[in-house]
Design an enzyme around this catalytic site. Structure first.
Site, PDB file in Angstrom:
ATOM      1  N   ARG A 127     -18.859   8.716 -26.708  1.00 12.07           N
ATOM      2  CA  ARG A 127     -17.145   8.567 -26.636  1.00 12.07           C
ATOM      3  C   ARG A 127     -16.791   8.355 -25.088  1.00 12.07           C
ATOM      4  NH1 ARG A 127     -17.506  15.005 -27.995  1.00 12.07           N
ATOM      5  NH2 ARG A 127     -17.886  15.675 -25.996  1.00 12.07           N
ATOM      6  N   ASP A 128     -15.728   8.510 -24.992  1.00  9.46           N
ATOM      7  CA  ASP A 128     -15.085   8.449 -23.326  1.00  9.46           C
ATOM      8  C   ASP A 128     -15.487   9.715 -22.611  1.00  9.46           C
ATOM      9  OD1 ASP A 128     -13.550  10.177 -24.805  1.00  9.46           O
ATOM     10  OD2 ASP A 128     -11.572   9.309 -24.322  1.00  9.46           O
ATOM     11  N   GLU A 129     -16.869   9.832 -22.283  1.00 14.05           N
ATOM     12  CA  GLU A 129     -17.296  10.839 -21.394  1.00 14.05           C
ATOM     13  C   GLU A 129     -18.424  10.211 -20.839  1.00 14.05           C
ATOM     14  OE1 GLU A 129     -16.660  15.614 -21.662  1.00 14.05           O
ATOM     15  OE2 GLU A 129     -16.364  14.418 -23.471  1.00 14.05           O
TER      16      GLU A 129
ATOM     17  N   TRP B 273     -22.572  26.104 -15.555  1.00 15.57           N
ATOM     18  CA  TRP B 273     -22.280  24.745 -15.168  1.00 15.57           C
ATOM     19  C   TRP B 273     -22.664  24.568 -13.861  1.00 15.57           C
ATOM     20  CZ3 TRP B 273     -20.597  26.043 -19.751  1.00 15.57           C
ATOM     21  CH2 TRP B 273     -20.636  25.443 -20.714  1.00 15.57           C
TER      22      TRP B 273
ATOM     23  N   GLU C 113     -23.557  17.885 -31.205  1.00 14.20           N
ATOM     24  CA  GLU C 113     -22.799  18.911 -30.218  1.00 14.20           C
ATOM     25  C   GLU C 113     -22.574  20.081 -30.874  1.00 14.20           C
ATOM     26  OE1 GLU C 113     -19.186  17.002 -29.469  1.00 14.20           O
ATOM     27  OE2 GLU C 113     -19.025  18.123 -27.368  1.00 14.20           O
TER      28      GLU C 113
ATOM     29  N   HIS D 112     -25.932  15.027 -28.502  1.00 17.84           N
ATOM     30  CA  HIS D 112     -25.605  15.918 -27.619  1.00 17.84           C
ATOM     31  C   HIS D 112     -26.793  16.839 -27.484  1.00 17.84           C
ATOM     32  CE1 HIS D 112     -21.521  15.846 -26.111  1.00 17.84           C
ATOM     33  NE2 HIS D 112     -21.807  17.058 -25.396  1.00 17.84           N
TER      34      HIS D 112
HETATM   35  C1  BGC Z   1     -18.924  17.820 -22.995  1.00 17.29           C
HETATM   36  C2  BGC Z   1     -19.824  18.759 -22.758  1.00 17.29           C
HETATM   37  C3  BGC Z   1     -19.642  19.798 -21.667  1.00 17.29           C
HETATM   38  C4  BGC Z   1     -18.052  20.332 -22.061  1.00 17.29           C
HETATM   39  C5  BGC Z   1     -17.614  21.421 -21.088  1.00 17.29           C
HETATM   40  C6  BGC Z   1     -17.449  18.398 -23.121  1.00 17.29           C
HETATM   41  O1  BGC Z   1     -16.410  17.495 -23.191  1.00 17.29           O
HETATM   42  O2  BGC Z   1     -19.115  16.746 -23.819  1.00 17.29           O
HETATM   43  O3  BGC Z   1     -21.268  18.851 -23.234  1.00 17.29           O
HETATM   44  O4  BGC Z   1     -20.393  20.754 -21.416  1.00 17.29           O
HETATM   45  O5  BGC Z   1     -17.001  19.467 -22.088  1.00 17.29           O
HETATM   46  O6  BGC Z   1     -16.306  21.777 -21.094  1.00 17.29           O
END
Ligand code: BGC
Length: 911
Positions: free
Chosen positions: A495-497, A557, A769, A790
């Site tokens: 996706r857009d990530e 994180w 995910e 994911h």
């Molecule tokens: C990502 C995650 C990430 C999370 C945290 C998501 O959009 O795909 O894996 O850790 O945002 O906010």
């Protein structure tokens, strides 16, 4: 009753005695597997004193190295003749066979060195010299770059988003001894010489924090150059440099607007003279067939505009434009340490079919990251678009709403030459299915091949057991890694990530290090972690940092900064990573400390236990139920604990004490804020108990109560987990640590959701995910956050290797120099086995339950030792978290061993 060690010479190993050869082996010793800075024959070393590692090869039990000798020269023949050497270590009495530091004169910029090693063992054998290995130094100073950055001047061609081509013809008048090219780009490049592709890497120069660190690649191109006219061609795509990154399509040109390249090649002639071919004046540019190329959106390739033969000297480039010379900061150029992205598995469709909606779809049977190579025939101007998807919907239709704004499509306009091949050059897709759309014309798709692309890490681990669902889970975990270790650890590939989410990387790092050799991969990414960390120590959510400055500082994180270096130290045993990252680790801890009061960190925004499960039907799982500040306090402690350990390893007693003191204050504050006098946590979730126990937040006396509450909570969810990204990785480990491996097995083997096996039962080929990405009724979770690739929940892989199969490293003598084999049978499994390639060689362990006995086979590589815990009903009990587990404990040296002992079909626990 009995603990039998099977095999005639076994007792020699069991008692630490040495010298009895195992059957069928001879008494020679060899040495191989030479590494420089964790790489085999690296092309590009930036340190003057690289570390050298090797493996002993011996079939004799208990083999250890007692001494080594290394020699280094500029030519293989110098090694053979033992002359003109630039370094000889001499016979050095030492067991060390990994990370021995080169002690010769500092190598010169771009110099190539050859080396060999020989070893002596504890039986008095001496090996022959190993085969010679080499390393190539990078360009050590910015001023070593003679080349100029060049950009395309599109002239009257309108090509703002097209991929520019660059070319140059040069003459070689003499016999060539060697040619070495140094290349990088603003954008992604492919290089060609005389019509041949230079190297086989994709997406070079890789993705780093481009404004702070830009990698270049070094290629030996001797074979591509000939006497007479030669041509160099370079094609550049937008890549991560200027494609849109981050969701919502707002963030583009993050590192710059213009694409450019930097190329220099050193040609050494047989007569001893040297010549450089460098980018700069005299180069020409033009636009080619790639009309646009975007990481998320895919590529548009108009083969009618292909400049046929443009990388050959004979090509007529009269219509091309001169290039523009630009200045850029060459001090940020750096060698590439991690393995580049290469093509790996290929797949042909398992099925090509028409969906109920009438789409023509191909299923490759495996969710992956990469691209599809298409062979097609049609007329000039016919156009094919290939869309990508991970799943079909309930009705069997093509579904990619979960890609959000990522178009993820490649379009090809045919040139009309008999048969044509297409594949994207500067992008990748995450997919299992493709849809073929004939946008215009009447073309025929002849062939499809899906190609998996990922960083070329060596596979290092295997796991198998008697439960086929767990074997599929293991496969899915490994595919999750393949699909998301594409130069940086990404959250997802579709996706857009597709960003370097720090939390995801941290939870998966331990598992990753079992599956593949990931030291270089993470060492490179950690340099970007340090480079992009804010001055106040706060950590961006994603590395490379491409979001806004408020996207930083979240617990779980940011802790990637401490957890991953420590994990790499455990898995590979190289203190260097701790040394290199120490500043960054400490800065993160300091950031938390400065934002805390009286040891309590309860400020700022935190992502929390992301995507944890909550049973209310309309709950989307994003705002985790566990108090985010409770979680923050646990990770504050955990990171501080790792910093204390790191300071200890690096010999910094003052800092060790200072942070140990901070750690005490953090734990005291936790008790004050979040724990009742009887040990009840203010958040009663599984994640809260798991983190409190994993991070040692509770005094011994309160731990049994916390464990009891955790078990009760699991029971209240009918034997299901409810944890999200932060609690899940430690859940089974905590249960095992406190003597409840049986409960961990029950969670692992749970087949209804939320569980690891639910997606497996649904036919998943990667890790999802979300626990419920596809619900039992076939409907999908929220398409705004529903990736099917994911890796985060794949963190259970760590428990499968360490606890089911039982492969562990000692946490003081790390990197598997001292090995701990401690399998815990259970869950009705009748057998399990795992292997792990370490820097010493291969570890393997197998167990099988037969007729009330366990049979174990363990192999330990040379120059290591192991403690083996054989689970048995008839042995001393070993205390484990208040419970007693029964094992026979044995210490062994290198070699293969078999054990047999009475054992029931579950973990041996005295209730
Ligand atoms: C990502 C995650 C990430 C999370 C945290 C998501 O959009 O795909 O894996 O850790 O945002 O906010």
């Amino acid at each position: 009753m009995f603990l039998a060690v099977v095999g005639s010479s076994a007792l020699a190993g069991m008692t630490g005695g040495e010298g009895l050869p195992a059957e069928g082996c001879n008494d020679t010793i060899g040495v191989g597997g030479l590494l420089v800075e964790h790489q085999s024959a690296p092309m590009g070393i930036g340190v003057l004193r690289p570390s050298l590692s090797w493996q002993l090869r011996s079939a004799i039990r208990g083999t250890r190295q007692t001494a080594y000798a290394i020699r280094v020269g500029r030519k293989i023949s110098d090694l053979e003749d033992n002359s003109n050497l630039i370094w000889e270590s001499g016979k050095t009495m030492s067991e060390q066979s990994v990370y021995v530091v080169y002690g010769g004169r500092p190598p010169g910029s771009g110099e190539r060195l050859f080396w060999q090693v020989r070893v002596w063992d504890n039986f008095g054998h001496v090996s022959p010299w190993s085969a010679a290995a080499s390393w190539q130094m990078g360009l050590l100073k910015a001023s070593d770059w003679l080349a100029k950055w060049i950009e395309a001047d599109c002239g009257n061609e309108s090509c703002p988003s097209a991929s520019p081509l660059f070319r140059r013809v040069f003459q070689c008048g003499k016999v060539i001894r060697s040619a070495t090219a140094f290349v990088t780009a603003h954008g992604l490049y492919e290089a060609y010489i005389n019509g041949h592709r230079v190297g086989d890497l994709h997406l070079t120069p890789g993705w780093t924090s481009y404004n702070r660190r830009l990698q270049y690649q070094i290629y030996d191109v001797t074979d591509l150059i000939g006497a007479g006219q030669n041509a160099i061609g370079l094609m550049v795509g937008s890549g991560w440099y200027r494609s849109t990154l981050g969701w919502g399509k707002v963030n583009r040109n993050i590192y710059g607007k213009e694409l450019g390249v930097l190329f220099q090649m050193k040609i050494e002639y047989a007569d001893g003279t040297t010549e450089w071919v460098i980018s700069g004046e005299g180069w020409k540019s033009s636009a080619g067939a790639i009309r646009s190329s975007e990481i998320y959106d895919g590529e548009v390739n108009d083969a009618r505009l292909d400049k046929k033969g443009w990388t050959l000297a004979s090509y007529d480039d009269a219509g091309w434009q001169p290039v523009r010379l630009v200045k850029a900061d060459n001090s940020i150029l750096t060698v590439t340490y991690n393995e580049g992205v290469r093509e790996h598995e290929t797949f042909t469709p398992v099925r090509i079919f028409s969906t109920p909606d009438g789409d023509r779809v191909a299923d490759f049977g495996q969710n992956m990251a990469g691209f599809v190579r298409v062979r097609v025939r049609g007329r000039r101007g016919d156009t094919l678009t290939v869309d990508h998807a991970e799943v079909l919907d309930k009705a069997g239709n093509f579904y990619n709403r979960n890609y959000r704004t990522a178009r993820s499509a490649n379009s090809y306009v045919l040139a009309g030459d008999s048969v044509e091949y297409f594949e994207p050059h500067f992008t990748f897709q995450g997919f299992r299915y493709i849809r073929m759309r004939v946008v215009s014309g009447d073309l025929k798709v002849l062939d499809l091949q899906a190609v998996a692309l990922y960083s070329d890490m060596k596979p290092s681990g295997t796991f198998r057991c008697s439960n086929p669902l767990l074997n599929q889970l293991q496969q899915n975990i490994q595919w999750g890694q393949r699909g998301n270790f594409l130069d940086v650890p990404t959250d997802c590939p579709q996706r857009d990530e597709r960003l370097g989410w720090t939390g995801d990387a941290q939870v998966f790092a331990a598992t990753a290090a079992y599956n593949m050799s990931v030291y270089n991969f993470f060492a490179k990414w950690l340099k970007d972690v340090a480079a992009d960390q804010f001055a106040n120590g706060s950590m961006p959510y994603v590395i490379p940092h491409v979001l806004d400055s408020t996207s930083s500082g979240s617990t779980g994180w940011g802790d990637a900064a401490t957890i991953i270096p420590w994990q790499m130290y455990l898995s590979y045993g190289d203190k260097r990573i701790l040394k290199d990252q120490y500043g960054s680790m400490r800065a993160w801890v300091e950031y938390m400390r400065r934002n805390s009061r009286n040891g309590c960190w309860n400020t700022g925004f935190h992502i929390g236990d992301w995507l944890s499960y909550h049973p209310e039907a309309d709950y989307d799982g994003r705002s985790a139920v566990t108090d985010k500040y409770l979680i923050a306090q646990c990770f504050f402690a955990y990171s501080t604990q790792l910093l204390v350990q790191t300071a200890h390893v690096l010999g910094k007693p003052e800092e060790e004490h200072r942070y140990a003191d901070l750690l005490r204050r953090i734990r005291t504050a936790f008790l004050r804020e979040y724990v009742s006098p009887n040990g009840r946590l203010s958040s009663a979730t599984q994640t809260a108990y798991v983190l409190a126990l994993h991070c040692d937040m509770l005094p011994e006396r309160l731990r049994p109560e916390a464990v009891r509450r955790l078990l009760e909570n699991i029971k209240s969810y009918d034997g299901h987990l409810t944890t999200g990204f932060l609690g899940t990785p430690y859940l089974c480990g905590v249960l095992s640590r406190y003597g409840h491996t049986d409960a961990a097995y029950r969670l692992l083997l749970q087949e209804s959701y939320p569980s690891w096996l639910y997606p497996v039962k649904q036919g998943a080929t990667t890790i999802w995910e979300r626990w419920d990405g596809i619900r039992p009724d076939g409907t999908f979770q929220d398409p705004d956050m529903n990736s099917f690739n994911h890796y985060a929940y794949g963190a259970i892989g760590n428990w499968m290797y360490t606890t089911i199969a039982g492969i562990n490293t000692d946490d003081v003598v790390t990197g598997y120099k001292k090995i701990i084999i401690r399998p815990r049978p259970g869950g009705g499994l009748t057998s399990a086995s795992a292997t792990l390639e370490t820097y010493y060689g291969k570890i393997s362990t197998e167990w099988e339950l037969v007729n009330g006995a366990i049979r174990m086979k363990v192999t330990i590589p040379p120059n290591t030792s192991a403690t083996v815990y054989v689970p048995t009903t008839d042995a001393h009990a070993v205390r484990n978290g208040g419970k007693r587990e029964r094992y026979q404990v044995k210490r062994i040296g290198a070699g293969e061993y078999r054990f047999e002992a009475p054992c029931k079909s579950s973990v041996m626990i005295d209730e």
